[in-house]
Design an enzyme around this catalytic site. Structure first.
Site, PDB file in Angstrom:
ATOM      1  N   ASP A  83      58.579 -39.978 -13.708  1.00 29.81           N
ATOM      2  CA  ASP A  83      57.571 -40.962 -13.293  1.00 29.81           C
ATOM      3  C   ASP A  83      57.194 -41.824 -14.491  1.00 29.81           C
ATOM      4  O   ASP A  83      56.777 -41.292 -15.530  1.00 29.81           O
ATOM      5  CB  ASP A  83      56.344 -40.217 -12.762  1.00 29.81           C
ATOM      6  CG  ASP A  83      55.236 -41.144 -12.269  1.00 29.81           C
ATOM      7  OD1 ASP A  83      55.407 -42.379 -12.332  1.00 29.81           O
ATOM      8  OD2 ASP A  83      54.195 -40.623 -11.834  1.00 29.81           O
TER       9      ASP A  83
ATOM     10  N   SER B  30      48.183 -40.842  -6.877  1.00 25.28           N
ATOM     11  CA  SER B  30      48.474 -42.178  -7.394  1.00 25.28           C
ATOM     12  C   SER B  30      47.162 -42.965  -7.543  1.00 25.28           C
ATOM     13  O   SER B  30      46.259 -42.533  -8.246  1.00 25.28           O
ATOM     14  CB  SER B  30      49.479 -42.888  -6.483  1.00 25.28           C
ATOM     15  OG  SER B  30      49.984 -44.053  -7.105  1.00 25.28           O
TER      16      SER B  30
ATOM     17  N   HIS C   9      57.716 -40.831  -8.959  1.00 21.30           N
ATOM     18  CA  HIS C   9      56.345 -41.059  -8.526  1.00 21.30           C
ATOM     19  C   HIS C   9      56.262 -40.841  -7.014  1.00 21.30           C
ATOM     20  O   HIS C   9      57.090 -41.317  -6.251  1.00 21.30           O
ATOM     21  CB  HIS C   9      55.913 -42.490  -8.867  1.00 21.30           C
ATOM     22  CG  HIS C   9      54.441 -42.703  -8.697  1.00 21.30           C
ATOM     23  ND1 HIS C   9      53.511 -42.178  -9.555  1.00 21.30           N
ATOM     24  CD2 HIS C   9      53.734 -43.361  -7.740  1.00 21.30           C
ATOM     25  CE1 HIS C   9      52.301 -42.501  -9.164  1.00 21.30           C
ATOM     26  NE2 HIS C   9      52.411 -43.225  -8.053  1.00 21.30           N
TER      27      HIS C   9
END
Length: 338
Positions: free
Chosen positions: A285, A179, A315
């Site tokens: 995502d 991320s 995600h």
């Protein structure tokens, strides 16, 4: 054909209606944070933290310990080592993975249980040395602070005399992040590519970017399609960028949009260096189209890149779901990767 057009138009209207509905969300309340007048954050909920396990006499498959990088900046690293490297293979040389945690640039640390457990599983599965970097958070320290800390950690590694790092093969070093950490691994990689001689004997072999956090001023199709996503709804990602980017820039700034102006010039150097890049993503995502754009950019620049995209998901799934973490670990076990 006309009916198909009507359905498509209605679908688009519903998508934008969802965006409008999401825009009514108070992201500060959703994230349990308060922005103080001096620009700092009060974080009301701190994620669970795990201590290191430095005692080699305990029957754990992985040992770990924390070491200071820069005392004045309060930055540090957590080093993970397979236990049997101490017991049975004292002279072994294992791949080195430098890991950057996620959290939207504003949350979490190298001690967060979520990332600590991932690193433990990775070390056990891949028999690698992992150095997880704890960098300064925004908005107290806006970007590029996290990038600077991440590069400084590489210089610290190359100069360190810590006995655990003697098990690391400095010629097989990979930068990995998830991320926001994927964003950091990418940008730290760009910076290091411009000064590879300064980090010797560390030799970067590649980047492993797990659902890297990127953005742009224009919504991507996946952001629109997944506008009602509960994991990272658009108001949340918007706020994270607003709190982390330098004051006065928008999401088409180079830190958030790597494709701006055709990509960074240093990508040509990464091609020459022969770095390999893997980008992990999944269709569930909202960031997936950003990740695909990055893969396309790198391929256009001649960089050896592989996009590993999976159906469904969300995600954070590659760190949070051990069955998906294995897909990352399997890549790490290949030498060289990809």
């Amino acid at each position: 054909m006309r009916g198909h057009t009507v359905v498509t138009a209605v679908s688009v209207i519903l998508m934008y209606a969802a965006i409008v509905a999401n825009s009514a969300m108070d992201p500060y309340k959703a994230l349990h944070i308060i922005l103080n007048p001096n620009g700092t954050l009060t974080r009301l909920n701190i994620s669970p933290q795990s201590p290191p396990s430095p005692d080699p006499t305990l029957p754990t498959p992985v040992v770990s310990k924390d070491l200071t990088v820069n005392k004045s900046k309060h930055t540090w690293v957590r080093i993970y080592l397979p236990h049997k490297a101490l017991d049975y293979f004292p002279n072994s040389k294992l791949p080195l993975i430098v890991f950057y945690h996620g959290g939207g640039f504003i949350f979490d640390s190298a001690a967060s249980t979520y990332f600590h457990d991932f690193c433990v599983r990775m070390v056990h599965a891949t028999q690698s040395v992992v150095v997880s970097v704890d960098y300064r958070l925004a908005p107290e320290h806006r970007l590029p602070a996290a990038y600077e800390d991440s590069v400084e950690a590489l210089h610290w590694i190359k100069a360190s005399n810590d006995p655990w790092l003697r098990h690391a093969d400095y010629s097989r070093c990979y930068l990995m992040g998830e991320s926001a950490g994927g964003n950091i691994a990418y940008t730290a990689g760009l910076r290091v590519a411009a000064e590879v001689d300064k980090i010797k004997p560390l030799k970067i072999e590649g980047l492993i970017l797990i659902q890297p956090f990127f953005g742009g001023t224009k919504r991507s199709p996946s952001e629109i399609r997944l506008s009602e996503d509960n994991t990272i709804p658009l108001p949340i990602t918007d706020l994270m960028w607003n709190l982390s980017l330098p004051v006065g820039v928008d999401r088409d700034y180079k830190y958030s949009n790597p494709t701006v102006n055709g990509g960074d010039r240093i990508l040509d150097e990464i091609k020459v260096l022969g770095w390999r890049v893997a980008v992990f993503g999944c269709e569930g995502d909202p960031l997936v189209d950003r990740e695909r754009e990055l893969v396309k950019l790198l391929g256009h620049k001649g960089v050896h890149v592989v996009g590993k995209f999976y159906e469904g998901g969300r995600h954070g799934i590659f760190v949070g779901d051990p069955s998906m973490s294995v897909k990352v670990f399997d890549l790490v076990k290949k030498s060289p990767i990809m």
